[in-house]
Design a protein around this motif. Structure first.
Motif, PDB file in Angstrom:
ATOM      1  N   ASN A 163       0.813  -1.216   0.000  1.00  5.91           N
ATOM      2  CA  ASN A 163       0.000   0.000   0.000  1.00  5.91           C
ATOM      3  C   ASN A 163       0.850   1.272   0.000  1.00  5.91           C
ATOM      4  OD1 ASN A 163      -2.630  -1.128  -0.023  1.00  5.91           O
ATOM      5  ND2 ASN A 163      -2.433  -1.664   2.128  1.00  5.91           N
ATOM      6  N   ILE A 164       1.862   1.312   0.861  1.00  8.36           N
ATOM      7  CA  ILE A 164       2.669   2.528   0.983  1.00  8.36           C
ATOM      8  C   ILE A 164       3.753   2.579  -0.089  1.00  8.36           C
ATOM      9  CG2 ILE A 164       4.087   3.928   2.543  1.00  8.36           C
ATOM     10  CD1 ILE A 164       2.824   2.410   4.866  1.00  8.36           C
ATOM     11  N   GLY A 165       4.376   1.421  -0.329  1.00  9.13           N
ATOM     12  CA  GLY A 165       5.516   1.387  -1.229  1.00  9.13           C
ATOM     13  C   GLY A 165       5.206   1.866  -2.625  1.00  9.13           C
ATOM     14  N   ARG A 166       4.047   1.483  -3.159  1.00  8.66           N
ATOM     15  CA  ARG A 166       3.695   1.889  -4.523  1.00  8.66           C
ATOM     16  C   ARG A 166       3.594   3.407  -4.645  1.00  8.66           C
ATOM     17  NH1 ARG A 166      -1.706  -0.843  -5.907  1.00  8.66           N
ATOM     18  NH2 ARG A 166      -2.054  -0.451  -3.694  1.00  8.66           N
ATOM     19  N   VAL A 167       3.023   4.043  -3.613  1.00  9.10           N
ATOM     20  CA  VAL A 167       2.859   5.497  -3.642  1.00  9.10           C
ATOM     21  C   VAL A 167       4.213   6.185  -3.558  1.00  9.10           C
ATOM     22  CG1 VAL A 167       1.850   7.475  -2.450  1.00  9.10           C
ATOM     23  CG2 VAL A 167       0.576   5.327  -2.591  1.00  9.10           C
ATOM     24  N   VAL A 168       5.042   5.735  -2.625  1.00 11.10           N
ATOM     25  CA  VAL A 168       6.350   6.360  -2.429  1.00 11.10           C
ATOM     26  C   VAL A 168       7.239   6.141  -3.649  1.00 11.10           C
ATOM     27  CG1 VAL A 168       8.417   6.391  -0.981  1.00 11.10           C
ATOM     28  CG2 VAL A 168       6.165   6.125   0.073  1.00 11.10           C
ATOM     29  N   GLU A 169       7.241   4.936  -4.203  1.00  9.00           N
ATOM     30  CA  GLU A 169       8.073   4.654  -5.368  1.00  9.00           C
ATOM     31  C   GLU A 169       7.666   5.500  -6.570  1.00  9.00           C
ATOM     32  OE1 GLU A 169       9.465   0.938  -8.279  1.00  9.00           O
ATOM     33  OE2 GLU A 169       8.252   0.528  -6.481  1.00  9.00           O
ATOM     34  N   SER A 170       6.372   5.706  -6.752  1.00 15.25           N
ATOM     35  CA  SER A 170       5.906   6.498  -7.904  1.00 15.25           C
ATOM     36  C   SER A 170       6.370   7.943  -7.819  1.00 15.25           C
ATOM     37  CB  SER A 170       4.376   6.442  -7.991  1.00 15.25           C
ATOM     38  OG  SER A 170       3.779   7.135  -6.901  1.00 15.25           O
ATOM     39  N   GLN A 171       6.599   8.435  -6.592  1.00 11.68           N
ATOM     40  CA  GLN A 171       7.025   9.820  -6.414  1.00 11.68           C
ATOM     41  C   GLN A 171       8.541   9.973  -6.415  1.00 11.68           C
ATOM     42  OE1 GLN A 171       5.331  12.653  -6.329  1.00 11.68           O
ATOM     43  NE2 GLN A 171       3.367  11.629  -6.607  1.00 11.68           N
ATOM     44  N   LEU A 172       9.240   8.995  -5.868  1.00  8.46           N
ATOM     45  CA  LEU A 172      10.693   9.119  -5.738  1.00  8.46           C
ATOM     46  C   LEU A 172      11.457   8.556  -6.930  1.00  8.46           C
ATOM     47  CD1 LEU A 172      11.342   8.211  -1.983  1.00  8.46           C
ATOM     48  CD2 LEU A 172      11.061  10.462  -3.022  1.00  8.46           C
ATOM     49  N   GLY A 173      10.850   7.618  -7.649  1.00  5.80           N
ATOM     50  CA  GLY A 173      11.616   6.906  -8.661  1.00  5.80           C
ATOM     51  C   GLY A 173      12.330   5.730  -8.017  1.00  5.80           C
ATOM     52  N   ARG A 174      12.805   4.823  -8.825  1.00 11.64           N
ATOM     53  CA  ARG A 174      13.303   3.547  -8.317  1.00 11.64           C
ATOM     54  C   ARG A 174      14.575   3.664  -7.488  1.00 11.64           C
ATOM     55  NH1 ARG A 174      12.113   0.400 -14.063  1.00 11.64           N
ATOM     56  NH2 ARG A 174       9.843   0.420 -13.860  1.00 11.64           N
ATOM     57  N   ILE A 175      15.538   4.448  -7.959  1.00 14.57           N
ATOM     58  CA  ILE A 175      16.829   4.512  -7.263  1.00 14.57           C
ATOM     59  C   ILE A 175      16.684   5.192  -5.909  1.00 14.57           C
ATOM     60  CG2 ILE A 175      19.158   5.458  -7.356  1.00 14.57           C
ATOM     61  CD1 ILE A 175      19.091   5.131 -10.368  1.00 14.57           C
ATOM     62  N   ARG A 176      16.010   6.327  -5.859  1.00 13.61           N
ATOM     63  CA  ARG A 176      15.830   7.032  -4.592  1.00 13.61           C
ATOM     64  C   ARG A 176      14.994   6.201  -3.627  1.00 13.61           C
ATOM     65  NH1 ARG A 176      16.243  10.582  -8.628  1.00 13.61           N
ATOM     66  NH2 ARG A 176      17.350  12.569  -8.308  1.00 13.61           N
ATOM     67  N   TYR A 177      13.993   5.538  -4.160  1.00 15.11           N
ATOM     68  CA  TYR A 177      13.132   4.693  -3.328  1.00 15.11           C
ATOM     69  C   TYR A 177      13.923   3.536  -2.723  1.00 15.11           C
ATOM     70  CZ  TYR A 177       9.401   1.256  -2.385  1.00 15.11           C
ATOM     71  OH  TYR A 177       8.570   0.329  -1.809  1.00 15.11           O
ATOM     72  N   LEU A 178      14.758   2.914  -3.521  1.00 21.21           N
ATOM     73  CA  LEU A 178      15.559   1.789  -3.028  1.00 21.21           C
ATOM     74  C   LEU A 178      16.531   2.243  -1.948  1.00 21.21           C
ATOM     75  CD1 LEU A 178      15.834  -1.243  -3.614  1.00 21.21           C
ATOM     76  CD2 LEU A 178      17.687  -0.699  -5.201  1.00 21.21           C
ATOM     77  N   ALA A 179      17.162   3.405  -2.153  1.00 20.69           N
ATOM     78  CA  ALA A 179      18.064   3.945  -1.136  1.00 20.69           C
ATOM     79  C   ALA A 179      17.310   4.231   0.159  1.00 20.69           C
ATOM     80  CB  ALA A 179      18.731   5.216  -1.653  1.00 20.69           C
ATOM     81  N   LEU A 180      16.128   4.807   0.039  1.00 25.02           N
ATOM     82  CA  LEU A 180      15.296   5.084   1.215  1.00 25.02           C
ATOM     83  C   LEU A 180      14.973   3.801   1.966  1.00 25.02           C
ATOM     84  CD1 LEU A 180      13.269   6.816   2.927  1.00 25.02           C
ATOM     85  CD2 LEU A 180      11.573   6.307   1.158  1.00 25.02           C
TER      86      LEU A 180
END
Length: 303
Positions: A163-180
């Motif tokens: 639920n949360i990951g899809r929203v955050v990934e769509s905003q940050l992009g894959r690389i920033r999301y993975l680092a987060l």
């Protein structure tokens, strides 16, 4: 006497006669090499070159726009695969769970650390050089009949990640999301090491709390309606309090704080060419801090 006309052929297919030129490079192209353009037709190479020169769309936080949350899917798959491995070989949990300091007997049993232990035991955990536990523990969960929650542990975490990951990934992009995600998981493990080094812990909750913090910071930065966001954070903080009784609140809090730090850097970095460097620098700085703190704590525990 009639002069014979010159036969022109496609530059990519010399055996194919062609009378149409690419509007960009002026070379002859056949129907197979034609691509519709704003004016006329272009060849394959010119279309590719044009695509490279077009500025890629970015999110408000600098990430590339992606419609498929590939990283979230992958993280869920890794957690599920690790859980399947636990069911087949339960010893995986003892080997890879987050543990700052523990004892292992000659019979292979695992025991709580205590001062003055005999030669029958030897140290295990992060203090024994098993630093990988700081991350591997974030991909393990309680067995079906283990702890307070059993199989609900991984079910609840994966639903939250979905639920949360899809929203955050769509905003940050894959690389920033993975680092987060990984810095949040690491931050949770480091706080466990600092405050509860003798307690074994497992679960993706620290990383997920980091995503929750990111969701809140991003919503404020984007000027979203905060009523629903505040209700979400209230529930998250309530669970943090409840987790002090049932689960590792240290891991949850460490993930929450790490996720907040990373996302503040993402959200408030200058929106110019410096942005990726500021964002990456913040991640590297946090990673360095966590490593230094871990080294200091390990040195303290091994004295």
């Amino acid at each position: 006497m009639d002069s014979e006309s010159t036969v022109t052929t496609c530059y990519r297919h010399p055996k194919v006669e062609s009378h149409l030129r690419c509007t960009r490079c002026d070379r002859y192209i056949c129907p197979d090499c034609m691509r519709e353009a704003a004016v006329g037709h272009q060849c394959v190479e010119c279309v590719k070159e044009g695509a490279r020169s077009v500025r890629q769309a970015r999110t408000a936080f600098g990430g590339r726009i992606s419609t498929v949350p590939v990283v979230t899917y992958t993280l869920i798959a890794l957690n599920v695969l690790a859980y399947a491995g636990e069911l087949v070989r339960p010893g995986i949990v003892d080997r890879f769970e987050m543990l700052g300091r523990g004892l292992k007997g000659e019979n292979g049993g695992h025991y709580m650390w205590e001062a003055g232990y005999s030669s029958y035991y030897h140290l295990e955990g992060v203090v024994d050089g098993e630093w990988y536990r700081l991350l591997t523990g974030a991909f393990l969960h309680l067995p079906p009949t283990g702890g307070t929650f059993g199989i609900l542990h991984i079910v609840m975490n994966m639903l939250s990640l979905w639920n949360i990951g899809r929203v955050v990934e769509s905003q940050l992009g894959r690389i920033r999301y993975l680092a987060l995600y990984f810095l949040s998981a690491l931050g949770g493990s480091v706080l466990v090491l600092l405050l509860a080094p003798d307690t074994p812990t497992v679960g993706a909750s620290g990383a997920i709390f980091g995503l929750g913090a990111a969701y809140y910071v991003m919503a404020r930065r984007l000027g979203a309606d905060m009523d629903q966001v505040n209700r979400f954070m209230a529930g998250l903080l309530l669970w943090l309090v409840i987790s002090a009784i049932a689960t590792s609140w240290q891991g949850h809090l460490g993930g929450l704080l790490s996720g907040a730090v990373v996302t503040v850097a993402y959200a408030y970095a200058p929106r110019d060419k410096r942005r990726p460097f500021v964002q990456a620098g913040a991640c590297v700085a946090l990673l360095a801090l966590l490593v230094i703190v871990t080294m200091a704590k390990v040195a303290e525990l091994t004295v």
